[in-house]
Design a protein around this motif. Sequence first.
Motif, PDB file in Angstrom:
ATOM      1  N   SER A 165      82.307  10.682  73.427  1.00 20.80           N
ATOM      2  CA  SER A 165      81.500  10.189  74.549  1.00 20.80           C
ATOM      3  C   SER A 165      82.012  10.719  75.880  1.00 20.80           C
ATOM      4  CB  SER A 165      81.504   8.656  74.558  1.00 20.80           C
ATOM      5  OG  SER A 165      80.830   8.136  73.435  1.00 20.80           O
ATOM      6  N   ILE A 166      83.329  10.729  76.074  1.00 20.57           N
ATOM      7  CA  ILE A 166      83.894  11.216  77.339  1.00 20.57           C
ATOM      8  C   ILE A 166      83.614  12.701  77.514  1.00 20.57           C
ATOM      9  CG2 ILE A 166      86.056  11.624  78.564  1.00 20.57           C
ATOM     10  CD1 ILE A 166      87.063   8.973  77.344  1.00 20.57           C
ATOM     11  N   LEU A 167      83.722  13.483  76.454  1.00 19.76           N
ATOM     12  CA  LEU A 167      83.379  14.904  76.544  1.00 19.76           C
ATOM     13  C   LEU A 167      81.908  15.087  76.899  1.00 19.76           C
ATOM     14  CD1 LEU A 167      85.338  16.440  73.521  1.00 19.76           C
ATOM     15  CD2 LEU A 167      85.796  16.787  75.964  1.00 19.76           C
ATOM     16  N   ALA A 168      81.045  14.254  76.339  1.00 17.13           N
ATOM     17  CA  ALA A 168      79.614  14.372  76.619  1.00 17.13           C
ATOM     18  C   ALA A 168      79.274  13.982  78.051  1.00 17.13           C
ATOM     19  CB  ALA A 168      78.825  13.500  75.641  1.00 17.13           C
ATOM     20  N   PHE A 169      80.110  13.142  78.682  1.00 14.17           N
ATOM     21  CA  PHE A 169      79.836  12.732  80.059  1.00 14.17           C
ATOM     22  C   PHE A 169      79.790  13.917  81.020  1.00 14.17           C
ATOM     23  CE2 PHE A 169      81.711   8.218  79.346  1.00 14.17           C
ATOM     24  CZ  PHE A 169      80.505   7.821  78.784  1.00 14.17           C
ATOM     25  N   PHE A 170      80.462  15.020  80.698  1.00 14.95           N
ATOM     26  CA  PHE A 170      80.480  16.185  81.588  1.00 14.95           C
ATOM     27  C   PHE A 170      79.112  16.869  81.640  1.00 14.95           C
ATOM     28  CE2 PHE A 170      84.976  15.679  80.462  1.00 14.95           C
ATOM     29  CZ  PHE A 170      85.554  15.729  81.721  1.00 14.95           C
ATOM     30  N   ASP A 171      78.286  16.699  80.631  1.00 14.30           N
ATOM     31  CA  ASP A 171      76.915  17.227  80.620  1.00 14.30           C
ATOM     32  C   ASP A 171      76.062  16.272  79.805  1.00 14.30           C
ATOM     33  OD1 ASP A 171      74.688  18.759  80.951  1.00 14.30           O
ATOM     34  OD2 ASP A 171      75.356  20.438  79.701  1.00 14.30           O
ATOM     35  N   LEU A 172      75.941  15.047  80.326  1.00 17.10           N
ATOM     36  CA  LEU A 172      75.374  13.949  79.534  1.00 17.10           C
ATOM     37  C   LEU A 172      73.907  14.177  79.207  1.00 17.10           C
ATOM     38  CD1 LEU A 172      75.837  11.233  78.212  1.00 17.10           C
ATOM     39  CD2 LEU A 172      75.323  10.125  80.394  1.00 17.10           C
ATOM     40  N   GLU A 173      73.127  14.621  80.170  1.00 18.17           N
ATOM     41  CA  GLU A 173      71.690  14.789  79.923  1.00 18.17           C
ATOM     42  C   GLU A 173      71.441  15.781  78.796  1.00 18.17           C
ATOM     43  OE1 GLU A 173      67.561  15.941  82.335  1.00 18.17           O
ATOM     44  OE2 GLU A 173      69.494  15.888  83.385  1.00 18.17           O
ATOM     45  N   PHE A 180      71.481  15.724  70.959  1.00 16.93           N
ATOM     46  CA  PHE A 180      72.056  14.976  69.842  1.00 16.93           C
ATOM     47  C   PHE A 180      71.677  13.504  69.812  1.00 16.93           C
ATOM     48  CE2 PHE A 180      75.028  18.494  70.775  1.00 16.93           C
ATOM     49  CZ  PHE A 180      74.903  19.194  69.573  1.00 16.93           C
ATOM     50  N   GLY A 181      70.854  13.048  70.765  1.00 21.15           N
ATOM     51  CA  GLY A 181      70.378  11.677  70.720  1.00 21.15           C
ATOM     52  C   GLY A 181      69.279  11.510  69.680  1.00 21.15           C
ATOM     53  N   THR A 197      70.861  13.467  63.670  1.00 22.59           N
ATOM     54  CA  THR A 197      70.919  12.791  64.969  1.00 22.59           C
ATOM     55  C   THR A 197      71.064  11.278  64.815  1.00 22.59           C
ATOM     56  OG1 THR A 197      68.485  12.772  65.045  1.00 22.59           O
ATOM     57  CG2 THR A 197      69.622  14.573  66.190  1.00 22.59           C
ATOM     58  N   VAL A 198      70.726  10.764  63.625  1.00 26.21           N
ATOM     59  CA  VAL A 198      70.992   9.347  63.351  1.00 26.21           C
ATOM     60  C   VAL A 198      72.489   9.065  63.466  1.00 26.21           C
ATOM     61  CG1 VAL A 198      70.969   7.591  61.535  1.00 26.21           C
ATOM     62  CG2 VAL A 198      68.949   9.009  61.926  1.00 26.21           C
ATOM     63  N   ILE A 199      73.315  10.032  63.058  1.00 29.98           N
ATOM     64  CA  ILE A 199      74.775   9.874  63.114  1.00 29.98           C
ATOM     65  C   ILE A 199      75.319  10.328  64.466  1.00 29.98           C
ATOM     66  CG2 ILE A 199      76.957  10.495  62.022  1.00 29.98           C
ATOM     67  CD1 ILE A 199      75.115   8.762  60.309  1.00 29.98           C
ATOM     68  N   THR A 200      74.863  11.483  64.961  1.00 28.42           N
ATOM     69  CA  THR A 200      75.414  12.004  66.218  1.00 28.42           C
ATOM     70  C   THR A 200      75.147  11.065  67.386  1.00 28.42           C
ATOM     71  OG1 THR A 200      73.403  13.321  66.567  1.00 28.42           O
ATOM     72  CG2 THR A 200      75.251  14.399  65.458  1.00 28.42           C
ATOM     73  N   SER A 201      73.994  10.392  67.377  1.00 28.29           N
ATOM     74  CA  SER A 201      73.678   9.467  68.471  1.00 28.29           C
ATOM     75  C   SER A 201      74.645   8.287  68.500  1.00 28.29           C
ATOM     76  CB  SER A 201      72.241   8.961  68.335  1.00 28.29           C
ATOM     77  OG  SER A 201      72.062   8.255  67.110  1.00 28.29           O
ATOM     78  N   PHE A 202      75.227   7.960  67.349  1.00 24.50           N
ATOM     79  CA  PHE A 202      76.189   6.858  67.262  1.00 24.50           C
ATOM     80  C   PHE A 202      77.417   7.121  68.131  1.00 24.50           C
ATOM     81  CE2 PHE A 202      79.996   5.094  65.186  1.00 24.50           C
ATOM     82  CZ  PHE A 202      79.664   3.759  65.076  1.00 24.50           C
ATOM     83  N   PHE A 203      77.781   8.382  68.329  1.00 24.08           N
ATOM     84  CA  PHE A 203      79.003   8.733  69.053  1.00 24.08           C
ATOM     85  C   PHE A 203      78.761   9.016  70.542  1.00 24.08           C
ATOM     86  CE2 PHE A 203      79.889   9.708  64.636  1.00 24.08           C
ATOM     87  CZ  PHE A 203      81.150   9.173  64.466  1.00 24.08           C
ATOM     88  N   LEU A 204      77.530   8.907  71.008  1.00 23.45           N
ATOM     89  CA  LEU A 204      77.209   9.170  72.410  1.00 23.45           C
ATOM     90  C   LEU A 204      76.885   7.863  73.126  1.00 23.45           C
ATOM     91  CD1 LEU A 204      74.881  12.281  71.992  1.00 23.45           C
ATOM     92  CD2 LEU A 204      77.315  12.278  72.556  1.00 23.45           C
ATOM     93  N   HIS A 205      77.183   7.815  74.419  1.00 18.94           N
ATOM     94  CA  HIS A 205      76.905   6.624  75.208  1.00 18.94           C
ATOM     95  C   HIS A 205      76.368   7.010  76.574  1.00 18.94           C
ATOM     96  CE1 HIS A 205      79.367   4.865  72.044  1.00 18.94           C
ATOM     97  NE2 HIS A 205      78.811   3.706  72.369  1.00 18.94           N
ATOM     98  N   ALA A 206      75.577   6.106  77.146  1.00 21.55           N
ATOM     99  CA  ALA A 206      74.885   6.406  78.393  1.00 21.55           C
ATOM    100  C   ALA A 206      75.778   6.271  79.618  1.00 21.55           C
ATOM    101  CB  ALA A 206      73.669   5.494  78.537  1.00 21.55           C
ATOM    102  N   GLY A 207      76.939   5.663  79.506  1.00 17.21           N
ATOM    103  CA  GLY A 207      77.830   5.486  80.639  1.00 17.21           C
ATOM    104  C   GLY A 207      79.126   4.828  80.208  1.00 17.21           C
ATOM    105  N   ALA A 209      65.178   9.543  73.992  1.00 15.56           N
ATOM    106  CA  ALA A 209      66.354   9.572  73.118  1.00 15.56           C
ATOM    107  C   ALA A 209      67.115   8.248  73.196  1.00 15.56           C
ATOM    108  CB  ALA A 209      67.266  10.725  73.505  1.00 15.56           C
ATOM    109  N   CYS A 210      67.654   7.837  72.063  1.00 15.40           N
ATOM    110  CA  CYS A 210      68.457   6.614  71.964  1.00 15.40           C
ATOM    111  C   CYS A 210      69.877   7.002  71.585  1.00 15.40           C
ATOM    112  CB  CYS A 210      67.854   5.681  70.919  1.00 15.40           C
ATOM    113  SG  CYS A 210      68.817   4.176  70.618  1.00 15.40           S
ATOM    114  N   VAL A 211      70.870   6.465  72.287  1.00 18.64           N
ATOM    115  CA  VAL A 211      72.271   6.741  71.975  1.00 18.64           C
ATOM    116  C   VAL A 211      73.053   5.433  71.991  1.00 18.64           C
ATOM    117  CG1 VAL A 211      72.242   9.094  72.892  1.00 18.64           C
ATOM    118  CG2 VAL A 211      72.817   7.190  74.416  1.00 18.64           C
ATOM    119  N   GLY A 212      74.202   5.442  71.322  1.00 21.05           N
ATOM    120  CA  GLY A 212      75.088   4.280  71.350  1.00 21.05           C
ATOM    121  C   GLY A 212      75.491   3.824  69.956  1.00 21.05           C
ATOM    122  N   ALA A 213      76.665   3.213  69.887  1.00 19.38           N
ATOM    123  CA  ALA A 213      77.210   2.750  68.604  1.00 19.38           C
ATOM    124  C   ALA A 213      76.853   1.310  68.300  1.00 19.38           C
ATOM    125  CB  ALA A 213      78.738   2.896  68.621  1.00 19.38           C
ATOM    126  N   SER A 214      76.039   0.672  69.148  1.00 18.32           N
ATOM    127  CA  SER A 214      75.817  -0.766  69.004  1.00 18.32           C
ATOM    128  C   SER A 214      75.059  -1.134  67.736  1.00 18.32           C
ATOM    129  CB  SER A 214      75.084  -1.313  70.235  1.00 18.32           C
ATOM    130  OG  SER A 214      73.908  -0.577  70.481  1.00 18.32           O
TER     131      SER A 214
END
Length: 302
Positions: A118-126, A132-133, A146-156, A208-213
């Motif tokens: 997630s922190i690495l993705a913050f550098f180019d989040l969009e 991968f969302g 993307t069902v799995i990759t979206s789990f590791f990304l977060h919006a903030g 796109a939907c992201v997050g581990a929730s």
Amino acid sequence: MAEVPATGLKEEFFLDVCTACHLVWFDLLEFQALPQKPAAAAEVELPAAAREKLALLKVECIRERAESEGSVRGAPSPGEWWQWLPGVLGMPVESSSCATGIRPWATWGLALLIAAISILAFFDLENAVNRFGLIPAQYGRYGGLTVITSFFLHAGVIHLLGNLYFLCVFGDNVEEFLGKRRFFLLLLTAILLGSAAHILWHPDAQIACVGASGGISGVIAFYALQFPRARLQILLRVFPLYRWIELPVWLLFLFWVLLQMLGTWQQICGMSSVSALAHLGGALGGALFWWAGRNTDPRDSF
């Protein structure tokens, strides 16, 4: 009237003061000769480090006040100082009865992996989210991964820290009960069902939907069903009073489900960008996983 000298001015003059009511009478131009109150200094924004220290100081003050006032139903204050921070933010805190007898390497390792990606993705989040969302209309991209990759990304950062907190609070006990292999299988089940619910009923299939929730919701549901008598502490804030209360997990889980049902209605109506559908789908996955294996382990719950 009595004449009183006005000293400390460029030109000294006398003011007329009533000896009975102390009313002051100003002659022409006398009031304008008085020194004016200086304008208030502009508010200076504190640097981030100073704001962080002030926030921690406020949390410490709340902790000391609550300890001095006692607590509702005799619930003790948390033993660790850092537990006051999630308490002030409205999140539950584990009581001592929820401690584990293992080092939950799977939970910790997964939390570190989520944080790193997630922190690495913050550098180019969009760009990361678009690539991968989970996009409902394009759920088959990359073979459905993307069902799995979206789990590791977060919006903030707040989104990330909140999910990591709940993963670590509930994941260690679930990992201890299930073991590492079944723990990851539970997560996968919750991720798949949470993603399926989002794909089927989210009103805008292009966002796109992201997050581990979604996956973490499955862990929470399994925890609540397997350990219903476990107790969590909540900081009750009725200013200026702060009280720690201790509640059973099943009651908090029931309240959480009701909130997600309300959030689902808001999401389907287009009034919320939070995927409560993924939360409920993930919780359903956790409940099904618990139901399928409820008689396979003889260990008692808390």
